[in-house]
Design an enzyme around this catalytic site. Structure first.
Site, PDB file in Angstrom:
ATOM      1  N   GLU A  75       1.002  -1.338   0.142  1.00  0.00           N
ATOM      2  CA  GLU A  75       0.096   0.054  -0.295  1.00  0.00           C
ATOM      3  C   GLU A  75       0.581   1.227  -0.576  1.00  0.00           C
ATOM      4  O   GLU A  75       0.691   2.494  -0.394  1.00  0.00           O
ATOM      5  CB  GLU A  75      -0.930  -0.184   1.087  1.00  0.00           C
ATOM      6  CG  GLU A  75      -2.153  -1.051   0.843  1.00  0.00           C
ATOM      7  CD  GLU A  75      -1.249  -2.526   1.253  1.00  0.00           C
ATOM      8  OE1 GLU A  75      -0.560  -3.314   1.685  1.00  0.00           O
ATOM      9  OE2 GLU A  75      -2.400  -3.055   1.115  1.00  0.00           O
ATOM     10  N   HIS A 132     -12.117  -6.566   8.292  1.00  0.00           N
ATOM     11  CA  HIS A 132     -12.650  -5.498   6.592  1.00  0.00           C
ATOM     12  C   HIS A 132     -14.826  -5.151   6.803  1.00  0.00           C
ATOM     13  O   HIS A 132     -14.599  -4.919   6.119  1.00  0.00           O
ATOM     14  CB  HIS A 132     -12.816  -6.882   5.899  1.00  0.00           C
ATOM     15  CG  HIS A 132     -11.762  -7.524   5.107  1.00  0.00           C
ATOM     16  ND1 HIS A 132     -11.229  -8.990   6.336  1.00  0.00           N
ATOM     17  CD2 HIS A 132     -10.504  -7.223   4.588  1.00  0.00           C
ATOM     18  CE1 HIS A 132      -9.899  -8.955   5.923  1.00  0.00           C
ATOM     19  NE2 HIS A 132      -9.493  -7.675   4.341  1.00  0.00           N
TER      20      HIS A 132
END
Length: 364
Positions: free
Chosen positions: A86, A169
Protein backbone atom coordinates in the site's frame (compact mmCIF):
# COMPACT_ATOMS: atom_id res chain seq x y z
CA UNK A 1 -36.98 11.67 -2.99
CA UNK A 2 -36.26 8.14 -1.84
CA UNK A 3 -33.51 5.62 -1.39
CA UNK A 4 -33.09 3.21 -4.34
CA UNK A 5 -34.13 -0.44 -4.13
CA UNK A 6 -31.95 -2.53 -1.83
CA UNK A 7 -32.46 -6.25 -2.31
CA UNK A 8 -31.69 -7.09 1.25
CA UNK A 9 -34.01 -9.04 3.55
CA UNK A 10 -32.51 -7.39 6.59
CA UNK A 11 -33.70 -4.00 5.40
CA UNK A 12 -36.82 -5.18 3.59
CA UNK A 13 -37.68 -4.70 -0.05
CA UNK A 14 -37.92 -1.07 -1.05
CA UNK A 15 -39.66 -0.21 -4.29
CA UNK A 16 -37.27 0.84 -7.04
CA UNK A 17 -37.27 4.56 -7.60
CA UNK A 18 -34.85 6.89 -9.31
CA UNK A 19 -33.79 10.08 -7.64
CA UNK A 20 -31.26 12.83 -8.03
CA UNK A 21 -31.26 16.57 -7.74
CA UNK A 22 -29.17 17.06 -10.88
CA UNK A 23 -29.80 14.16 -13.29
CA UNK A 24 -32.70 12.23 -14.75
CA UNK A 25 -33.21 8.54 -15.46
CA UNK A 26 -34.94 8.84 -18.82
CA UNK A 27 -32.03 7.40 -20.79
CA UNK A 28 -30.54 5.35 -18.00
CA UNK A 29 -29.98 1.64 -17.56
CA UNK A 30 -30.74 -0.21 -14.34
CA UNK A 31 -27.41 -1.16 -12.75
CA UNK A 32 -25.98 -1.84 -9.32
CA UNK A 33 -23.37 0.23 -7.53
CA UNK A 34 -20.24 -1.59 -8.68
CA UNK A 35 -21.41 -1.32 -12.30
CA UNK A 36 -21.94 2.43 -11.85
CA UNK A 37 -18.40 2.70 -10.49
CA UNK A 38 -17.16 0.80 -13.54
CA UNK A 39 -19.00 3.23 -15.83
CA UNK A 40 -17.38 6.20 -14.11
CA UNK A 41 -13.89 4.71 -14.39
CA UNK A 42 -14.52 3.89 -18.06
CA UNK A 43 -15.51 7.49 -18.74
CA UNK A 44 -12.50 8.84 -16.83
CA UNK A 45 -10.09 6.71 -18.86
CA UNK A 46 -11.84 7.55 -22.13
CA UNK A 47 -12.01 11.32 -21.63
CA UNK A 48 -8.47 11.83 -20.32
CA UNK A 49 -5.57 9.84 -21.81
CA UNK A 50 -3.49 10.71 -18.74
CA UNK A 51 -5.76 8.74 -16.42
CA UNK A 52 -4.51 5.51 -14.85
CA UNK A 53 -5.94 2.85 -12.60
CA UNK A 54 -3.58 0.72 -10.58
CA UNK A 55 -3.71 -1.20 -7.34
CA UNK A 56 -4.29 -4.66 -5.98
CA UNK A 57 -5.89 -7.04 -8.53
CA UNK A 58 -7.43 -4.25 -10.62
CA UNK A 59 -6.35 -5.56 -14.04
CA UNK A 60 -8.76 -8.51 -13.89
CA UNK A 61 -11.57 -6.51 -12.26
CA UNK A 62 -10.72 -6.61 -8.58
CA UNK A 63 -12.41 -8.47 -5.78
CA UNK A 64 -15.62 -6.49 -6.27
CA UNK A 65 -15.30 -6.38 -10.11
CA UNK A 66 -15.37 -2.60 -10.24
CA UNK A 67 -12.62 -2.48 -12.89
CA UNK A 68 -13.82 -5.39 -15.03
CA UNK A 69 -13.01 -5.02 -18.72
CA UNK A 70 -11.01 -1.80 -18.36
CA UNK A 71 -7.56 -3.36 -18.89
CA UNK A 72 -8.76 -5.02 -22.11
CA UNK A 73 -10.27 -1.77 -23.32
CA UNK A 74 -7.46 0.64 -22.45
CA UNK A 75 -4.42 -1.56 -22.19
CA UNK A 76 -2.36 -2.85 -19.30
CA UNK A 77 -0.13 0.22 -19.43
CA UNK A 78 -3.08 2.24 -18.05
CA UNK A 79 -4.91 -0.34 -15.92
CA UNK A 80 -2.47 -2.60 -14.12
CA UNK A 81 -1.80 -4.58 -10.97
CA UNK A 82 0.75 -3.58 -8.37
CA UNK A 83 2.49 -5.55 -5.64
CA UNK A 84 0.57 -5.85 -2.37
CA UNK A 85 2.35 -2.82 -0.96
CA UNK A 86 0.00 0.00 0.00
CA UNK A 87 2.85 2.40 0.70
CA UNK A 88 4.19 1.86 -2.80
CA UNK A 89 0.77 2.16 -4.44
CA UNK A 90 -0.07 5.51 -2.88
CA UNK A 91 3.51 6.80 -3.07
CA UNK A 92 3.63 6.10 -6.79
CA UNK A 93 0.21 7.68 -7.19
CA UNK A 94 1.32 10.86 -5.47
CA UNK A 95 4.43 11.08 -7.62
CA UNK A 96 2.55 10.44 -10.86
CA UNK A 97 -0.14 13.01 -10.04
CA UNK A 98 2.54 15.55 -9.13
CA UNK A 99 4.46 14.96 -12.37
CA UNK A 100 1.31 15.39 -14.45
CA UNK A 101 0.68 18.63 -12.54
CA UNK A 102 4.13 19.85 -13.63
CA UNK A 103 3.37 18.84 -17.22
CA UNK A 104 0.13 20.79 -17.03
CA UNK A 105 2.07 23.91 -16.05
CA UNK A 106 4.57 23.51 -18.87
CA UNK A 107 2.01 22.86 -21.61
CA UNK A 108 -0.76 25.09 -20.22
CA UNK A 109 -3.25 22.24 -20.48
CA UNK A 110 -6.37 22.69 -18.39
CA UNK A 111 -7.69 19.14 -18.32
CA UNK A 112 -6.84 17.43 -15.05
CA UNK A 113 -5.44 13.97 -14.80
CA UNK A 114 -7.02 11.33 -12.63
CA UNK A 115 -5.70 8.37 -10.72
CA UNK A 116 -7.69 5.77 -8.84
CA UNK A 117 -6.16 3.31 -6.41
CA UNK A 118 -8.04 0.35 -5.02
CA UNK A 119 -6.74 -0.95 -1.73
CA UNK A 120 -9.00 -3.76 -0.57
CA UNK A 121 -7.62 -4.04 2.98
CA UNK A 122 -8.82 -1.14 5.09
CA UNK A 123 -6.55 1.83 4.67
CA UNK A 124 -5.88 2.52 8.33
CA UNK A 125 -4.44 -0.94 8.88
CA UNK A 126 -1.26 0.06 7.06
CA UNK A 127 0.89 2.57 8.90
CA UNK A 128 3.04 3.27 5.85
CA UNK A 129 -0.06 3.91 3.72
CA UNK A 130 -1.40 6.25 6.38
CA UNK A 131 1.84 8.22 6.27
CA UNK A 132 1.70 8.57 2.49
CA UNK A 133 -1.86 9.88 2.55
CA UNK A 134 -1.65 12.09 5.63
CA UNK A 135 1.92 13.38 5.49
CA UNK A 136 2.45 13.50 1.74
CA UNK A 137 -0.72 13.71 -0.37
CA UNK A 138 -2.68 15.99 1.97
CA UNK A 139 0.23 18.41 2.52
CA UNK A 140 1.78 18.45 -0.95
CA UNK A 141 0.13 21.68 -2.06
CA UNK A 142 0.59 23.47 1.27
CA UNK A 143 4.26 22.73 1.78
CA UNK A 144 5.15 23.92 -1.73
CA UNK A 145 3.25 27.18 -1.41
CA UNK A 146 0.88 25.95 -4.14
CA UNK A 147 3.71 25.54 -6.64
CA UNK A 148 3.07 21.80 -6.86
CA UNK A 149 0.19 19.51 -6.00
CA UNK A 150 -1.13 15.98 -6.44
CA UNK A 151 -4.70 17.07 -7.02
CA UNK A 152 -5.25 14.44 -9.70
CA UNK A 153 -5.14 11.70 -7.08
CA UNK A 154 -8.33 9.85 -6.14
CA UNK A 155 -8.00 6.94 -3.72
CA UNK A 156 -10.92 4.54 -3.91
CA UNK A 157 -11.53 2.05 -1.14
CA UNK A 158 -14.34 -0.25 -0.03
CA UNK A 159 -15.47 0.49 3.51
CA UNK A 160 -18.11 -0.31 6.08
CA UNK A 161 -20.16 -3.33 7.07
CA UNK A 162 -20.38 -6.22 4.65
CA UNK A 163 -22.35 -8.70 6.74
CA UNK A 164 -19.49 -11.07 7.41
CA UNK A 165 -16.34 -8.95 7.55
CA UNK A 166 -15.65 -9.00 11.26
CA UNK A 167 -13.20 -6.76 13.04
CA UNK A 168 -10.94 -6.03 10.03
CA UNK A 169 -13.04 -5.81 6.88
CA UNK A 170 -16.16 -4.06 8.19
CA UNK A 171 -14.59 -0.98 9.73
CA UNK A 172 -15.65 2.58 8.88
CA UNK A 173 -12.53 4.78 9.07
CA UNK A 174 -13.91 7.95 7.49
CA UNK A 175 -13.42 10.14 10.57
CA UNK A 176 -9.66 9.42 10.60
CA UNK A 177 -9.28 11.09 7.21
CA UNK A 178 -11.74 13.89 8.01
CA UNK A 179 -9.17 15.07 10.56
CA UNK A 180 -6.58 15.73 7.83
CA UNK A 181 -6.58 19.17 6.18
CA UNK A 182 -5.90 18.92 2.46
CA UNK A 183 -8.04 15.86 1.76
CA UNK A 184 -11.63 15.56 0.60
CA UNK A 185 -13.72 12.61 1.81
CA UNK A 186 -16.69 11.43 -0.29
CA UNK A 187 -19.17 8.59 0.37
CA UNK A 188 -22.06 7.81 -2.05
CA UNK A 189 -25.40 6.27 -1.08
CA UNK A 190 -26.48 4.76 -4.41
CA UNK A 191 -25.33 3.83 -7.94
CA UNK A 192 -26.43 7.09 -9.54
CA UNK A 193 -24.74 9.10 -6.83
CA UNK A 194 -21.61 6.95 -6.97
CA UNK A 195 -21.04 7.55 -10.68
CA UNK A 196 -21.54 11.32 -10.55
CA UNK A 197 -19.58 11.82 -7.33
CA UNK A 198 -16.68 9.64 -8.47
CA UNK A 199 -16.30 11.58 -11.73
CA UNK A 200 -16.36 14.83 -9.74
CA UNK A 201 -13.74 13.44 -7.35
CA UNK A 202 -11.46 12.37 -10.19
CA UNK A 203 -11.69 15.81 -11.78
CA UNK A 204 -11.37 17.77 -8.55
CA UNK A 205 -8.10 19.71 -8.10
CA UNK A 206 -7.55 18.15 -4.66
CA UNK A 207 -6.68 14.63 -3.48
CA UNK A 208 -9.87 12.74 -2.65
CA UNK A 209 -10.60 9.67 -0.52
CA UNK A 210 -13.62 7.97 -2.11
CA UNK A 211 -15.21 5.38 0.18
CA UNK A 212 -17.55 2.83 -1.41
CA UNK A 213 -20.01 1.03 0.91
CA UNK A 214 -19.28 -2.67 0.41
CA UNK A 215 -22.80 -3.65 1.38
CA UNK A 216 -24.23 -1.72 -1.57
CA UNK A 217 -21.97 -3.00 -4.37
CA UNK A 218 -24.58 -5.48 -5.60
CA UNK A 219 -27.57 -4.69 -3.41
CA UNK A 220 -28.22 -1.06 -4.38
CA UNK A 221 -29.91 -1.00 -7.80
CA UNK A 222 -31.34 1.96 -9.73
CA UNK A 223 -31.40 3.57 -13.15
CA UNK A 224 -28.13 5.35 -13.93
CA UNK A 225 -27.62 7.65 -16.94
CA UNK A 226 -25.03 6.16 -19.29
CA UNK A 227 -23.62 9.53 -20.30
CA UNK A 228 -20.85 11.51 -18.59
CA UNK A 229 -22.23 13.55 -15.69
CA UNK A 230 -20.91 15.00 -12.44
CA UNK A 231 -22.54 15.71 -9.09
CA UNK A 232 -21.20 18.57 -6.99
CA UNK A 233 -18.97 17.83 -4.03
CA UNK A 234 -19.57 19.45 -0.63
CA UNK A 235 -23.28 19.89 -1.32
CA UNK A 236 -25.58 17.91 0.94
CA UNK A 237 -28.93 16.79 -0.47
CA UNK A 238 -32.28 16.99 1.29
CA UNK A 239 -33.81 13.76 0.03
CA UNK A 240 -36.90 13.95 2.27
CA UNK A 241 -38.68 17.09 3.49
CA UNK A 242 -39.98 17.29 7.05
CA UNK A 243 -40.75 19.65 9.93
CA UNK A 244 -40.28 17.81 13.25
CA UNK A 245 -36.70 16.52 13.21
CA UNK A 246 -33.61 16.55 10.95
CA UNK A 247 -31.75 13.32 10.22
CA UNK A 248 -28.23 13.35 8.74
CA UNK A 249 -26.31 10.37 7.38
CA UNK A 250 -24.23 9.07 4.47
CA UNK A 251 -23.54 5.89 2.54
CA UNK A 252 -25.46 2.71 3.27
CA UNK A 253 -26.92 4.22 6.43
CA UNK A 254 -29.38 6.30 4.38
CA UNK A 255 -31.45 3.20 3.55
CA UNK A 256 -32.03 2.42 7.22
CA UNK A 257 -32.80 6.05 7.98
CA UNK A 258 -35.35 6.18 5.18
CA UNK A 259 -37.15 3.15 6.60
CA UNK A 260 -37.12 4.72 10.07
CA UNK A 261 -38.58 7.92 8.62
CA UNK A 262 -41.37 5.92 6.99
CA UNK A 263 -42.27 4.32 10.32
CA UNK A 264 -42.00 7.64 12.15
CA UNK A 265 -44.42 9.19 9.68
CA UNK A 266 -46.97 6.52 10.61
CA UNK A 267 -46.62 7.77 14.19
CA UNK A 268 -47.27 11.35 13.08
CA UNK A 269 -43.62 12.52 13.06
CA UNK A 270 -42.41 14.47 10.02
CA UNK A 271 -38.69 13.79 9.35
CA UNK A 272 -36.31 15.73 7.14
CA UNK A 273 -33.55 13.43 5.81
CA UNK A 274 -30.21 14.77 4.55
CA UNK A 275 -27.47 12.86 2.73
CA UNK A 276 -24.17 14.59 3.49
CA UNK A 277 -22.33 12.86 0.56
CA UNK A 278 -19.10 14.83 1.14
CA UNK A 279 -17.80 14.69 4.70
CA UNK A 280 -14.88 17.05 4.21
CA UNK A 281 -15.58 19.85 3.48
CA UNK A 282 -19.16 19.19 4.61
CA UNK A 283 -22.18 21.31 3.85
CA UNK A 284 -22.89 22.98 7.19
CA UNK A 285 -25.28 25.50 5.70
CA UNK A 286 -27.82 22.93 4.47
CA UNK A 287 -27.82 21.07 7.79
CA UNK A 288 -28.03 24.31 9.76
CA UNK A 289 -30.99 25.57 7.71
CA UNK A 290 -32.83 22.31 8.33
CA UNK A 291 -32.15 22.30 12.07
CA UNK A 292 -33.28 25.92 12.38
CA UNK A 293 -36.57 24.76 10.86
CA UNK A 294 -37.06 21.54 12.86
CA UNK A 295 -35.25 22.39 16.12
CA UNK A 296 -33.98 18.80 16.46
CA UNK A 297 -31.14 16.75 14.99
CA UNK A 298 -30.22 13.06 14.79
CA UNK A 299 -26.99 11.79 13.19
CA UNK A 300 -26.37 8.13 12.35
CA UNK A 301 -23.28 6.29 11.08
CA UNK A 302 -21.70 2.85 11.29
CA UNK A 303 -18.41 4.00 12.84
CA UNK A 304 -18.00 3.97 16.64
CA UNK A 305 -19.81 6.82 18.37
CA UNK A 306 -16.74 8.23 20.17
CA UNK A 307 -14.73 10.37 17.79
CA UNK A 308 -17.03 9.54 14.88
CA UNK A 309 -17.86 12.27 12.39
CA UNK A 310 -21.28 12.58 13.98
CA UNK A 311 -19.54 14.26 16.92
CA UNK A 312 -18.23 17.00 14.62
CA UNK A 313 -21.68 17.56 13.16
CA UNK A 314 -23.20 17.64 16.64
CA UNK A 315 -20.67 20.17 17.93
CA UNK A 316 -20.91 22.43 14.88
CA UNK A 317 -24.71 22.53 14.93
CA UNK A 318 -24.74 23.13 18.69
CA UNK A 319 -22.49 26.15 18.11
CA UNK A 320 -24.51 27.49 15.19
CA UNK A 321 -28.05 26.63 16.33
CA UNK A 322 -27.87 26.59 20.13
CA UNK A 323 -30.82 28.93 20.61
CA UNK A 324 -32.93 26.97 18.11
CA UNK A 325 -32.32 23.45 19.44
CA UNK A 326 -35.26 22.04 21.38
CA UNK A 327 -33.54 18.78 22.38
CA UNK A 328 -30.02 17.37 22.70
CA UNK A 329 -28.50 16.18 19.42
CA UNK A 330 -28.99 12.41 19.13
CA UNK A 331 -26.34 10.06 17.71
CA UNK A 332 -27.13 6.49 16.68
CA UNK A 333 -23.81 4.93 15.74
CA UNK A 334 -21.66 1.85 16.06
CA UNK A 335 -20.40 0.79 19.49
CA UNK A 336 -17.02 1.63 21.00
CA UNK A 337 -15.74 -1.89 20.39
CA UNK A 338 -13.91 -3.66 17.58
CA UNK A 339 -16.39 -4.57 14.85
CA UNK A 340 -17.80 -7.96 15.90
CA UNK A 341 -18.69 -10.87 13.67
CA UNK A 342 -21.31 -12.96 15.52
CA UNK A 343 -22.67 -9.91 17.37
CA UNK A 344 -22.80 -7.59 14.36
CA UNK A 345 -26.62 -7.11 14.72
CA UNK A 346 -26.04 -5.67 18.20
CA UNK A 347 -23.23 -3.40 16.99
CA UNK A 348 -24.86 -1.89 13.93
CA UNK A 349 -27.29 1.03 13.97
CA UNK A 350 -30.66 -0.40 13.00
CA UNK A 351 -33.97 0.97 11.81
CA UNK A 352 -35.51 0.37 15.24
CA UNK A 353 -32.65 2.08 17.07
CA UNK A 354 -33.04 5.10 14.84
CA UNK A 355 -36.83 5.10 15.20
CA UNK A 356 -36.60 4.96 19.00
CA UNK A 357 -34.16 7.89 18.95
CA UNK A 358 -36.47 9.87 16.66
CA UNK A 359 -39.39 9.42 19.07
CA UNK A 360 -37.28 10.19 22.14
CA UNK A 361 -35.85 13.35 20.60
CA UNK A 362 -39.19 14.66 19.32
CA UNK A 363 -40.83 13.98 22.69
CA UNK A 364 -37.98 15.44 24.74
Amino acid sequence: MSIPMLRLAKWGLISKRCFSNTTTCESGKTVNLFSAINQALDIALDTDPRSYIFGEDVSFGGVFRCTSGLADRYGKHRVFNTPLCEQGIVGFGIGLAAMICITDRETAQLQKSSLQIISFPLLIRHESLWSQIVNEAAKFRYRSGNQFNCGGLTIRSPYGAVGHGGHYHSQSPESFFCHVPGLKVVIPRSPQQAKGLLLSSIRDPNPVIFFEPKWLYRLAVEEVPEHDYMLPLSEAEVIRQGNDITLVGWGAQLALMEKACDDAEKAGISCELIDLKTLIPWDKETVEASVRKTGKLLVSHEAPVTGGFGAEISASIAERCFSRLEAPVARICGLDTPFPLVFEPFYMPTKNKILDAIKATVNY
